[in-house]
Design a protein around this motif. Structure first.
Motif, PDB file in Angstrom:
ATOM      1  N   GLN A  97       5.237  44.779  70.799  1.00  0.00           N
ATOM      2  CA  GLN A  97       4.276  45.865  70.950  1.00  0.00           C
ATOM      3  C   GLN A  97       4.760  46.735  72.109  1.00  0.00           C
ATOM      4  O   GLN A  97       5.363  46.244  73.054  1.00  0.00           O
ATOM      5  N   VAL A  98       4.448  48.007  72.038  1.00  0.00           N
ATOM      6  CA  VAL A  98       4.899  48.942  73.064  1.00  0.00           C
ATOM      7  C   VAL A  98       3.876  49.006  74.196  1.00  0.00           C
ATOM      8  O   VAL A  98       2.677  49.135  73.957  1.00  0.00           O
ATOM      9  N   LEU A  99       4.395  48.905  75.419  1.00  0.00           N
ATOM     10  CA  LEU A  99       3.594  49.101  76.624  1.00  0.00           C
ATOM     11  C   LEU A  99       4.079  50.424  77.216  1.00  0.00           C
ATOM     12  O   LEU A  99       5.203  50.521  77.725  1.00  0.00           O
ATOM     13  N   ALA A 100       3.251  51.464  77.082  1.00  0.00           N
ATOM     14  CA  ALA A 100       3.617  52.810  77.532  1.00  0.00           C
ATOM     15  C   ALA A 100       3.654  52.871  79.061  1.00  0.00           C
ATOM     16  O   ALA A 100       3.043  52.024  79.732  1.00  0.00           O
ATOM     17  N   PRO A 101       4.330  53.849  79.629  1.00  0.00           N
ATOM     18  CA  PRO A 101       4.336  54.004  81.090  1.00  0.00           C
ATOM     19  C   PRO A 101       2.910  54.097  81.625  1.00  0.00           C
ATOM     20  O   PRO A 101       2.076  54.826  81.081  1.00  0.00           O
ATOM     21  N   GLY A 102       2.628  53.316  82.657  1.00  0.00           N
ATOM     22  CA  GLY A 102       1.289  53.300  83.248  1.00  0.00           C
ATOM     23  C   GLY A 102       0.296  52.412  82.529  1.00  0.00           C
ATOM     24  O   GLY A 102      -0.783  52.137  83.044  1.00  0.00           O
ATOM     25  N   GLN A 103       0.623  51.943  81.341  1.00  0.00           N
ATOM     26  CA  GLN A 103      -0.290  51.107  80.558  1.00  0.00           C
ATOM     27  C   GLN A 103      -0.179  49.654  81.015  1.00  0.00           C
ATOM     28  O   GLN A 103       0.864  49.210  81.485  1.00  0.00           O
ATOM     29  N   SER A 104      -1.263  48.915  80.851  1.00  0.00           N
ATOM     30  CA  SER A 104      -1.253  47.500  81.212  1.00  0.00           C
ATOM     31  C   SER A 104      -2.113  46.703  80.252  1.00  0.00           C
ATOM     32  O   SER A 104      -2.934  47.260  79.532  1.00  0.00           O
ATOM     33  N   ILE A 105      -1.873  45.406  80.249  1.00  0.00           N
ATOM     34  CA  ILE A 105      -2.761  44.482  79.541  1.00  0.00           C
ATOM     35  C   ILE A 105      -3.249  43.483  80.578  1.00  0.00           C
ATOM     36  O   ILE A 105      -2.537  43.172  81.542  1.00  0.00           O
ATOM     37  N   ARG A 106      -4.446  43.019  80.380  1.00  0.00           N
ATOM     38  CA  ARG A 106      -5.042  42.041  81.303  1.00  0.00           C
ATOM     39  C   ARG A 106      -5.495  40.841  80.503  1.00  0.00           C
ATOM     40  O   ARG A 106      -5.959  40.974  79.375  1.00  0.00           O
ATOM     41  N   PHE A 107      -5.343  39.679  81.122  1.00  0.00           N
ATOM     42  CA  PHE A 107      -5.865  38.467  80.509  1.00  0.00           C
ATOM     43  C   PHE A 107      -6.248  37.489  81.599  1.00  0.00           C
ATOM     44  O   PHE A 107      -5.750  37.552  82.716  1.00  0.00           O
TER      45      PHE A 107
END
Length: 163
Positions: A101-111
Motif C-alpha cells: 500500500q502507498v504511504l504518501a508524503p506526510g501520511q501516517s498509519i497508527r496502531f
C-alpha cells in the motif's frame, strides 16, 4: 602511475557514497496513550500507540497490513540492571508481505500495542525504570543488513503510589 591511480580511486569512492540519494524517510513514533509520562501501574496494561509516518517527499509502498497484523518487535531494557529481554511477536500471514500500500508524503498509519503488566513486572527491578524499544522491519522477508528497520523508544517509570 598505477600507484597514483589506486590512491585516487580510494579517495573518490567515499565521496560517491556520501552523495548517494537518501532513502525515503519513514519514521516510527511511540507514545503512551493513557499517560503522557508513561508511568507504570502494577497490574495495569500500558496502551502504546505507534505511528508509522512518511516524513519524506516521495510516496513509499509498504506492506502496511502485514506490519499492522504482525506488530513491532519489542525489547524491554531495565535501566537499573542494563538487562534486556524481547517480548513475543505476533504472527501474520506471509501472503500479506506482497500486498503493498502507498504511504504518501506526510501520511501516517497508527496502531495500538498493549504491553501487559507482567511483561514489565516479572523482569524489571523496583522502582520500575525501563525503556521499551519498538522496531518494525519495513522489508519483511529480509533480515540483518538487508532489512530496512525503523525504531522508537519510550521510557517507562513506576508510578508513585498515593498511600
Amino acid at each position: 602511475m598505477t600507484q597514483l591511480f589506486t590512491t585516487m580511486l580510494i579517495a573518490v569512492v567515499p565521496a560517491v557514497a556520501q552523495n548517494k540519494e537518501p532513502d525515503p524517510m519513514i519514521e516510527l513514533h511511540a507514545r503512551c496513550v493513557d499517560d503522557a509520562h508513561c508511568r507504570f501501574h502494577e497490574g495495569v496494561t500500558l496502551n502504546i500507540e505507534l505511528e508509522l509516518r512518511n516524513g519524506g517527499s516521495e510516496p513509499v509502498s509498504l506492506p502496511l497490513e502485514y506490519i499492522r497484523q504482525r506488530g513491532p518487535s519489542v525489547r524491554v531494557h531495565d535501566n537499573h540492571t542494563q538487562r534486556t529481554t524481547s517480548l513475543r511477536t505476533t504472527l501474520a500471514a506471509a501472503a500479506l508481505r506482497e500486498q503493498l500500500q502507498v504511504l504518501a508524503p506526510g501520511q501516517s498509519i497508527r496502531f495500538s500495542i498493549p504491553v501487559k503488566p507482567q511483561d514489565i513486572s516479572r523482569f524489571a527491578l523496583r522502582p520500575v525504570d525501563v525503556s521499551l524499544e519498538f522496531s518494525i522491519n519495513l522489508t519483511p522477508g529480509l533480515s540483518g543488513e538487508d532489512a530496512d528497520m525503523v525504531s522508537s523508544r519510550l521510557r517507562v517509570v513506576g508510578a508513585v503510589s498515593s498511600s
